[in-house]
Design an enzyme around this catalytic site. Structure first.
Site, PDB file in Angstrom:
ATOM      1  N   HIS A  47       7.050  -1.783   6.393  1.00 14.93           N
ATOM      2  CA  HIS A  47       6.007  -1.014   5.983  1.00 14.93           C
ATOM      3  C   HIS A  47       7.040   0.274   5.521  1.00 14.93           C
ATOM      4  O   HIS A  47       6.754   0.984   4.388  1.00 14.93           O
ATOM      5  CB  HIS A  47       5.188  -0.484   7.058  1.00 14.93           C
ATOM      6  CG  HIS A  47       4.487   0.744   6.914  1.00 14.93           C
ATOM      7  ND1 HIS A  47       3.389   1.161   5.930  1.00 14.93           N
ATOM      8  CD2 HIS A  47       4.545   2.065   7.558  1.00 14.93           C
ATOM      9  CE1 HIS A  47       2.969   2.303   5.848  1.00 14.93           C
ATOM     10  NE2 HIS A  47       3.586   2.897   7.045  1.00 14.93           N
ATOM     11  N   ARG A 101       3.819  -7.072   0.349  1.00  7.92           N
ATOM     12  CA  ARG A 101       4.673  -6.095   0.543  1.00  7.92           C
ATOM     13  C   ARG A 101       5.973  -6.588   1.336  1.00  7.92           C
ATOM     14  O   ARG A 101       5.946  -7.445   2.475  1.00  7.92           O
ATOM     15  CB  ARG A 101       4.178  -5.135   1.644  1.00  7.92           C
ATOM     16  CG  ARG A 101       4.948  -3.931   2.142  1.00  7.92           C
ATOM     17  CD  ARG A 101       4.591  -3.395   3.319  1.00  7.92           C
ATOM     18  NE  ARG A 101       5.018  -4.011   4.445  1.00  7.92           N
ATOM     19  CZ  ARG A 101       4.576  -3.963   5.738  1.00  7.92           C
ATOM     20  NH1 ARG A 101       3.472  -3.236   5.845  1.00  7.92           N
ATOM     21  NH2 ARG A 101       5.155  -4.693   6.877  1.00  7.92           N
ATOM     22  N   TYR A 115       5.443  -8.883  13.743  1.00  9.46           N
ATOM     23  CA  TYR A 115       4.149  -9.328  13.615  1.00  9.46           C
ATOM     24  C   TYR A 115       3.955 -10.392  12.300  1.00  9.46           C
ATOM     25  O   TYR A 115       2.902 -10.690  12.008  1.00  9.46           O
ATOM     26  CB  TYR A 115       3.292  -7.835  13.290  1.00  9.46           C
ATOM     27  CG  TYR A 115       3.663  -7.094  12.323  1.00  9.46           C
ATOM     28  CD1 TYR A 115       3.597  -7.285  11.034  1.00  9.46           C
ATOM     29  CD2 TYR A 115       4.588  -5.910  12.698  1.00  9.46           C
ATOM     30  CE1 TYR A 115       4.026  -6.243  10.100  1.00  9.46           C
ATOM     31  CE2 TYR A 115       4.843  -5.102  11.641  1.00  9.46           C
ATOM     32  CZ  TYR A 115       4.644  -5.137  10.446  1.00  9.46           C
ATOM     33  OH  TYR A 115       4.958  -4.297   9.449  1.00  9.46           O
TER      34      TYR A 115
END
Ligand SMILES: [Mg+2]
Lengths: 370, 329
Positions: free
Chosen positions: A270, A266, A279
Site C-alpha cells: 500500500h 496494486r 495479507y
C-alpha cells in the site's frame, strides 16, 4: 430480473460493459480505436508508463535509504494515470487521490514535486503556472473526501457555461465511504460535466475488493445515482484511454456524469510503511505481474510496430537517468522558510497570529530531514 | 431604513450581495421554493433563479464539499445547514479541506466560502437542533467563526463573510432570529471580521459575550445599571480570529470581567478569553475572571433546555461574586 409474481413488472434493467483491447499477452482482442493504430502514439504511452515506473522505483529506493518519507507506489497502475493524463484537456480539472503519478506528470507536474510532497513539504502541491496541472487539486489523503468537490467544480463550469470537464479519481476502498455516494448521487441531478474514476487495484491496504462491497462490480454503483457506468481493463492503457475519452466527451457535450471502474492491480505494498506479505499470497502477486500494463503494451509494440530490444534498452536507460535527475532535483531543493507554515494559511494572516509567525521566524529552521 | 428581525437582515444581506456580485450563489436543503426552514432565503429563487439558488439533495457533507468545489473556482458560495446538530457531517470537509486548500497548495487554490447555520437553543426544537458549535469550529486553523448578535451586525458581518477570501463559519443565534427588530440600512457596508464591538460603554465591569447570549447579557447590564453598576458590554462577534485588544482595553478600564457563553464550559471560547486575560491582563484585574456557560452535558431536549442555557440570573450571580471579591470603591 423478472419475478414469478404476475403482479410484478420489470421497471428498469442495468448492464455493465467491460472494455479490453489488449489482453494480458498483448494480443489484440478487438479492432483498435484510431489513436491506438498510430505507432507514435503507442510508443508515447509506453514511454510514459516506463518513465513513471522508473520514477516509482527510485522513490521507493529513496524511502528505503531514509531520504524520503512514507511513499505510495503506483507500481502496476501506470496505465490508469497515463490514460487520465492523455484524455483530459488543458483547461479541465483533475481531482486526484494520490497514486496516479502518470496523470500528474502528463499534466505538467514535475515529478520532484511528488517527492517533495511525500518528503513532507507542502510546496510539492504548488503545481507550476502555465501547465494544465495548475488548475488541478492536490493529493487527498483522507479517503473519498475529495470526490464531492468535483460536484462543486463541475457546477461552477455549468454555471459559467464553460465546456470544461472535471475528473475525480479514487480507489476501490473509497467507494465504501459516504462522500463517494453523496457525490455520485447528486451529480446527475444537475447533469454535471464530471467523470468519477474508480481505480480498482483490488486492495485497500489489507482488505481485498471482494470484502469492500457485496456488489459484483464497482461500476454498477453508477446506477444508484443515474450515471453512465462501465468497466474497463485498467491494465490495458488503450481500453482505459478509450473508455475515459468517451466519458469525458459525454460530459463535455452535455451527456452528463459517468462512473468508470478501471480494473487494475496494486503490485507494490500500500505504501512503504506497509508489508503486503502479511495479507496476500505470493502466488496472487505473481499472477498479477502477468497482467502488467507495461508488459502487454511492449508485447503489442514488438509484434505489430517493430519495437526492438535496442529501443527497449535505450528507453530504460532514459527512464533511469530521468528518475535519477528527478531525485537529484528533489534532494537539492533548499528547505522552505519557517514562516511558510503561516504564509498561506489565510489570504492575509490575521494580526492575531502575527506573533506566532514571528516566533517561528525568530527561532529559525528546525529539522528539515527527509 | 427598514426595521428588521435578524433573520430578515440575513435575507437582506444575501439578496443585496447576490445583486451586487454575480459570483455569489446560495445552496442548501429546502432553500429554493421553500425559502429555507427559517426563511433566510425567501424570495431569492424568484430574484436570482435556480442556477444561483441551489436546492441540494439531502446530504450535508455534499453541501459543504460542493461549496468547497465551487469556491476553488472563484464562485462565492453561501451554504446553509438547517440546524446546528447537522453541521457535524461538514466538520470533516471544513477541517480537512476548506481550511487547508490554500495552505496545502501554497496559495494555488482557496476557499472563499461561507457556511451558515442556526446556533444554540431556546426555541423548543427537536433533538440535534439546539447545539452550540462555535467551539468545534473556532479551534480549527485557517478559518473565521462569526456569531452575530443583532440584525444590523448580522447584515454587515454576513456581507464581510461573503467577501472574505477564506472560509467563514457563520453561526446565527436561532433564539434571536425573530426576538427583536432593529433599523437596518441596506448600504452594502461590511463590518470587520477581526474586531469586537463595544455594545455599550461602562466603567465598573466588562461583560463579554456573543450570539444569542448577548441578549441576556444586555438585560443583565440593564439590571446592573438600575443598581448603580456600570457594565461595559462587548459583543465578540468574530470568535476566530479573536480580538483580545478590545477586551483587554476594556478590562484595563473596569478591572472586572465576566464572560458569557451558551456552549458547554470546557475548552470553550470563554476559557480562551479568560486564559488570554490571565496572560496579558492579570495586573488590571481586581478579581478573578468568571465564566457563565452552558454545562458539560448533552444539550437537553426542549423541556429542560432552560435548565441548561444561561440566563440573566446566572449572569448576575457571577457578577455579584466578582463584586464580593472586589467591591466597587
Ligand atoms: Mg485500492
Amino acid at each position: 430480473m423478472t419475478s414469478e409474481n404476475p403482479a410484478t413488472t420489470q421497471v428498469a434493467a442495468f448492464a455493465i460493459g467491460y472494455t479490453q483491447y489488449l489482453d494480458a499477452e498483448g494480443h489484440v482482442r478487438a479492432p483498435l480505436p484510431a489513436f491506438a493504430r498510430d505507432a507514435a502514439a503507442l510508443r508515447e504511452m509506453y514511454r510514459t508508463m516506463t518513465m513513471v515506473r522508473a520514477f516509482d522505483r527510485k522513490a521507493v529506493a529513496l524511502q528505503r535509504t531514509g531520504q524520503l518519507g512514507t511513499y505510495a507506489a503506483c507500481l502496476g497502475q501506470e496505465a490508469v494515470g497515463t490514460a487520465i493524463g492523455l484524455t483530459l484537456r488543458h483547461d479541465d480539472v483533475y481531482i486526484p487521490a494520490y497514486r496516479e503519478y502518470a496523470a500528474n506528470m502528463l499534466r505538467g507536474v514535475p515529478l520532484q514535486n511528488v517527492l517533495l510532497y511525500w518528503g513532507g513539504d507542502e510546496r510539492g502541491m504548488q503545481f507550476p503556472e502555465g501547465t494544465p496541472s495548475h488548475n488541478d487539486f492536490p493529493f487527498s489523503v483522507p479517503i473519498a473526501t475529495h470526490i464531492p468537490h468535483a460536484v462543486g467544480v463541475a457546477y461552477a463550469f455549468k454555471l459559467r457555461k464553460q465546456d470544461r470537464v472535471v475528473l475525480a479519481s479514487c480507489g476501490d476502498g473509497a467507494t465504501s465511504k459516504g462522500d463517494f455516494y453523496e457525490a455520485i448521487s447528486s451529480a446527475k441531478v444537475w447533469n454535471l460535466p464530471v467523470v468519477f474514476l474508480v481505480s480498482n487495484n483490488q486492495w485497500a491496504i489489507s482488505l481485498p475488493s471482494s470484502r469492500q462491497t457485496g456488489a459484483q462490480t464497482f461500476a454498477q454503483k453508477a446506477f444508484a445515482g443515474g450515471l453512465h457506468g462501465e468497466q474497463c481493463d485498467g491494465n490495458d492503457v488503450i481500453a482505459t484511454r478509450e473508455v475515459l475519452a468517451r466519458a469525458i466527451e459525454r460530459a463535455r457535450s452535455g451527456g452528463g456524469p459517468s462512473l468508470i471502474e478501471a480494473v487494475t492491480y496494486r503490485l507494490h505494498d500500500h505504501t512503504t510503511a506497509d508489508d503486503a506479505r502479511r495479507y496476500r499470497s505470493e502466488d496472487e502477486v505473481k499472477a498479477a505481474w502477468e497482467r502488467c500494463p507495461i508488459k502487454r503494451l511492449k508485447a503489442h509494440l514488438v509484434a505489430q510496430h517493430g519495437w526492438s530490444e535496442a529501443d527497449e534498452v535505450a528507453l530504460n536507460d532514459e527512464a533511469t537517468a530521468n528518475a535519477e535527475k528527478i531525485a537529484q532535483a528533489f534532494l537539492a531543493m533548499p528547505p522552505d522558510q519557517p514562516s511558510a507554515i503561516f504564509d498561506s494559511l489565510y489570504a492575509k494572516l490575521p494580526r492575531q497570529y502575527e506573533w506566532q509567525r514571528d516566533e517561528v521566524v525568530a527561532a529559525g529552521p528546525k529539522g528539515g530531514h527527509h | 431604513m427598514a426595521n428588521l428581525a435578524l433573520i430578515e437582515a440575513i435575507n437582506l444581506a444575501l439578496a443585496s450581495e447576490m445583486a451586487r456580485d454575480p459570483d455569489v450563489v446560495v445552496l442548501g436543503e429546502d432553500i429554493g421554493r421553500n425559502g429555507g426552514v427559517f426563511r433566510a432565503t425567501v424570495g431569492l429563487l424568484d430574484k436570482f433563479g435556480a442556477d444561483r439558488v441551489i436546492d441540494t439533495p439531502l446530504a450535508e457533507t455534499l453541501v459543504a464539499a460542493m461549496a468547497i468545489g465551487l469556491s476553488t473556482q472563484g464562485i462565492k458560495p453561501v451554504a446553509e445547514i438547517q440546524f446546528s446538530g447537522f453541521l457535524y457531517p461538514c466538520v470533516d470537509q471544513v477541517v480537512n479541506h476548506a481550511t487547508r486548500y490554500r495552505n496545502r497548495t501554497r496559495g494555488r487554490l482557496s476557499c472563499p466560502l461561507v457556511i451558515r447555520a442556526p446556533n444554540g437553543g431556546g426555541i423548543h426544537a427537536p433533538e440535534h437542533h439546539s447545539e452550540s458549535l462555535e467551539t468545534t469550529f473556532a479551534q480549527m486553523p485557517g478559518i473565521r467563526v462569526v456569531c452575530p448578535s443583532n440584525p444590523a451586525r448580522a447584515y454587515g458581518l454576513l456581507l464581510a463573510a461573503i467577501r472574505d477570501p477564506d472560509p467563514v463559519v457563520f453561526l446565527e443565534p436561532t433564539r434571536c432570529y425573530r426576538l427583536f427588530k432593529q433599523p437596518v440600512e441596506d448600504n452594502g457596508e461590511a463590518l470587520p471580521l477581526d474586531t469586537c464591538f463595544i455594545d455599550r460603554e461602562g466603567s465598573d465591569i466588562t461583560l463579554v459575550s456573543w450570539g444569542a447570549m448577548m441578549h441576556d447579557t444586555r438585560l443583565a447590564a440593564d439590571k446592573l445599571a438600575e443598581e448603580g453598576i456600570s457594565a461595559e458590554v462587548i459583543d465578540v462577534a468574530t470568535l476566530k480570529p479573536l480580538d483580545m485588544d478590545t477586551i483587554l482595553a476594556s478590562v484595563a478600564k473596569t478591572g472586572r470581567c465576566v464572560i458569557v457563553q451558551e456552549a458547554p464550559r470546557a475548552y470553550g471560547p470563554a476559557s480562551e478569553i479568560a486564559a488570554n486575560l490571565a496572560e496579558h491582563g492579570l495586573l488590571s484585574l481586581f478579581a478573578p475572571v468568571l465564566r457563565v456557560s452552558g454545562y458539560d452535558t448533552v444539550m437537553p431536549l426542549a423541556k429542560q433546555e432552560l435548565n441548561y442555557i444561561p440566563d440573566v440570573s446566572r449572569i448576575l450571580r457571577e457578577v455579584r461574586k466578582v463584586f464580593e471579591i472586589a467591591p466597587k470603591a
